[in-house]
Design a protein around this motif. Structure first.
Motif, PDB file in Angstrom:
ATOM      1  N   UNK A   8       0.715  -1.325  -0.118  1.00  0.00           N
ATOM      2  CA  UNK A   8      -0.085   0.128  -0.196  1.00  0.00           C
ATOM      3  C   UNK A   8       0.706   1.323  -0.165  1.00  0.00           C
ATOM      4  N   UNK A   9       1.960   1.384   1.259  1.00  0.00           N
ATOM      5  CA  UNK A   9       2.615   2.849   0.884  1.00  0.00           C
ATOM      6  C   UNK A   9       3.280   2.915  -0.294  1.00  0.00           C
ATOM      7  N   UNK A  10       3.963   1.173  -1.400  1.00  0.00           N
ATOM      8  CA  UNK A  10       4.667   1.450  -2.538  1.00  0.00           C
ATOM      9  C   UNK A  10       3.405   2.134  -3.846  1.00  0.00           C
ATOM     10  N   UNK A  11       2.635   2.377  -3.521  1.00  0.00           N
ATOM     11  CA  UNK A  11       1.239   2.028  -4.854  1.00  0.00           C
ATOM     12  C   UNK A  11       1.162   3.622  -4.138  1.00  0.00           C
ATOM     13  N   UNK A  12       0.847   3.832  -3.085  1.00  0.00           N
ATOM     14  CA  UNK A  12       0.331   5.148  -2.979  1.00  0.00           C
ATOM     15  C   UNK A  12       1.768   5.751  -3.035  1.00  0.00           C
ATOM     16  N   UNK A  13       2.600   6.337  -3.314  1.00  0.00           N
ATOM     17  CA  UNK A  13       3.705   6.893  -3.584  1.00  0.00           C
ATOM     18  C   UNK A  13       4.166   7.087  -4.661  1.00  0.00           C
ATOM     19  N   UNK A  14       4.234   5.726  -5.372  1.00  0.00           N
ATOM     20  CA  UNK A  14       3.839   6.273  -7.373  1.00  0.00           C
ATOM     21  C   UNK A  14       3.116   6.985  -7.640  1.00  0.00           C
ATOM     22  N   UNK A  15       1.658   6.915  -6.559  1.00  0.00           N
ATOM     23  CA  UNK A  15       0.990   7.321  -7.135  1.00  0.00           C
ATOM     24  C   UNK A  15       0.845   9.212  -7.193  1.00  0.00           C
ATOM     25  N   UNK A  16       1.210   9.870  -6.028  1.00  0.00           N
ATOM     26  CA  UNK A  16       1.758  10.938  -5.411  1.00  0.00           C
ATOM     27  C   UNK A  16       3.170  11.348  -6.657  1.00  0.00           C
ATOM     28  N   UNK A 174      13.719  12.007 -21.085  1.00  0.00           N
ATOM     29  CA  UNK A 174      14.924  11.944 -20.565  1.00  0.00           C
ATOM     30  C   UNK A 174      14.774  12.539 -18.883  1.00  0.00           C
ATOM     31  N   UNK A 175      13.471  13.098 -18.251  1.00  0.00           N
ATOM     32  CA  UNK A 175      13.432  12.838 -16.911  1.00  0.00           C
ATOM     33  C   UNK A 175      12.715  11.691 -15.726  1.00  0.00           C
ATOM     34  N   UNK A 176      13.312  10.928 -16.631  1.00  0.00           N
ATOM     35  CA  UNK A 176      12.603   9.735 -16.114  1.00  0.00           C
ATOM     36  C   UNK A 176      13.667   9.633 -15.444  1.00  0.00           C
ATOM     37  N   UNK A 177      15.271   8.723 -15.009  1.00  0.00           N
ATOM     38  CA  UNK A 177      15.725   8.794 -13.768  1.00  0.00           C
ATOM     39  C   UNK A 177      15.630   9.814 -13.133  1.00  0.00           C
ATOM     40  N   UNK A 178      15.095  10.893 -13.277  1.00  0.00           N
ATOM     41  CA  UNK A 178      14.975  11.909 -12.121  1.00  0.00           C
ATOM     42  C   UNK A 178      13.987  11.715 -11.400  1.00  0.00           C
ATOM     43  N   UNK A 179      12.765  10.712 -12.418  1.00  0.00           N
ATOM     44  CA  UNK A 179      11.551  11.346 -11.244  1.00  0.00           C
ATOM     45  C   UNK A 179      11.007   9.581 -10.737  1.00  0.00           C
ATOM     46  N   UNK A 180      12.559   8.599 -11.769  1.00  0.00           N
ATOM     47  CA  UNK A 180      12.513   7.284 -10.350  1.00  0.00           C
ATOM     48  C   UNK A 180      13.660   7.670  -8.848  1.00  0.00           C
ATOM     49  N   UNK A 181      14.488   8.522  -9.140  1.00  0.00           N
ATOM     50  CA  UNK A 181      15.350   8.323  -7.824  1.00  0.00           C
ATOM     51  C   UNK A 181      14.357   9.087  -6.841  1.00  0.00           C
ATOM     52  N   UNK A 182      13.708  10.195  -7.410  1.00  0.00           N
ATOM     53  CA  UNK A 182      12.715  11.355  -6.186  1.00  0.00           C
ATOM     54  C   UNK A 182      11.337  10.152  -5.801  1.00  0.00           C
ATOM     55  N   UNK A 183      11.348   9.160  -6.443  1.00  0.00           N
ATOM     56  CA  UNK A 183      10.048   7.707  -6.250  1.00  0.00           C
ATOM     57  C   UNK A 183      10.703   6.950  -4.671  1.00  0.00           C
ATOM     58  N   UNK A 184      12.010   6.585  -4.836  1.00  0.00           N
ATOM     59  CA  UNK A 184      12.572   5.934  -4.417  1.00  0.00           C
ATOM     60  C   UNK A 184      13.213   6.458  -3.242  1.00  0.00           C
ATOM     61  N   UNK A 185      13.778   7.987  -3.304  1.00  0.00           N
ATOM     62  CA  UNK A 185      13.795   8.562  -1.931  1.00  0.00           C
ATOM     63  C   UNK A 185      12.121   8.252  -0.624  1.00  0.00           C
ATOM     64  N   UNK A 186      11.487   8.904  -1.804  1.00  0.00           N
ATOM     65  CA  UNK A 186      10.020   9.040  -1.670  1.00  0.00           C
ATOM     66  C   UNK A 186       9.500   7.653  -0.528  1.00  0.00           C
ATOM     67  N   UNK A 187      10.143   6.062  -1.205  1.00  0.00           N
ATOM     68  CA  UNK A 187       9.487   5.346  -0.674  1.00  0.00           C
ATOM     69  C   UNK A 187      10.019   5.346   0.605  1.00  0.00           C
TER      70      UNK A 187
END
Length: 261
Positions: A8-16, A174-187
């Motif tokens: 639930x935490x990962x999916x909720x964070x992914x949506x945000x 090109x910005x997708x790496x940054x998006x995933x970096x932010x996703x990992x940090x947020x998780x």
């Protein structure tokens, strides 16, 4: 955290964070739980209200009468109260009680390092730092003691972005790496409930090494100790790995220690 809570935490964070569900599922598949051991001031106010200490850095070791300070006189880095750890928080098997003591050098590559388990009920005495070497008085290094508190966390495999849906997502801009970096940090932040754990002690999970990861193949991480969590001016990282079987069986003499700078 339970499996359903993590999902639930990962999916909720992914949506945000604007990350597609299939990518979040691949992160989940490539994730492992861990425990961060942090000072009281690194906890949130809510966490501080229910905090229970589970470890201590530095200090002098309390050892059974038939066990001496390790031969190399490596300093005591960490003492973990196994009974105070949240049992459901790890996917490696640690002793249910007693204390794990970690001895190693952190200021330079250790020649030898030791993990000892002191069972509950064992008669122990605190060992002095002074000793004799070739008839001359010597003193082992003793780091200031600091109480640590357990915080559940989540780590991800370094190659999780190679999974199909995630690879396709990365190819989309090109910005997708940054998006995933932010996703990992947020998780990671959400899993830790907001506690600060950047420079800490970590039990279990995947390592976050500065160089090549030592937890590969059959080896998993037992502990990752940042030098700054023991002595603030020391910028090293000590990674302790072994097989799941050796860790579960208490075969700590089979562990491998690696220092990275």
């Amino acid at each position: 955290m339970t499996t359903s809570t993590v999902k639930e935490l990962v999916l909720r964070t992914a949506e945000k964070q604007g990350v597609p569900g299939p990518v979040a599922q691949e992160m989940l598949t490539g994730s492992r739980p861990c425990l961060h051991l942090v000072p009281f001031q690194n906890l949130t106010l809510a966490q501080q209200e229910e905090a229970r200490p589970a470890a201590r850095t530095g200090g002098l070791p309390s050892l059974p009468d038939d066990v001496d300070w390790p031969d190399g006189r490596e300093p005591l880095l960490l003492t973990v109260d196994c009974a105070a750890l949240p049992r459901e928080a790890l996917d490696i098997e640690l002793p249910p009680d007693g204390h794990l003591l970690f001895f190693a050098e952190i200021e330079y590559e250790p020649e030898s390092s030791v993990v000892l388990h002191v069972p509950t009920g064992a008669r122990t005495t605190e060992r002095p730092a002074t000793y004799e070497l070739d008839g001359e008085p010597e003193q082992a290094r003793v780091y200031p003691p600091n109480v640590l508190y357990p915080v559940p966390g989540l780590t991800v495999a370094p190659d999780w972005r190679d999974a199909p849906a995630t690879s396709a997502f990365l190819d989309g801009g090109a910005d997708r790496d940054d998006i995933l970096d932010g996703f990992e940090d947020a998780v990671r932040d959400a899993a830790a409930g907001g506690a600060s754990h950047g420079v800490s002690v970590q039990l279990g999970g995947y390592s976050s090494p500065w160089q090549l990861a030592p937890d590969e193949g059959d080896l998993v991480l037992l502990a990752q100790i940042h030098g700054q969590s023991i002595d603030h001016p020391v910028y090293t990282q000590t990674l302790i790995v072994g097989t799941r079987e050796d860790i579960a069986g208490g075969h700590y003499q089979a562990l491998s220690f690696e220092q990275q700078v």
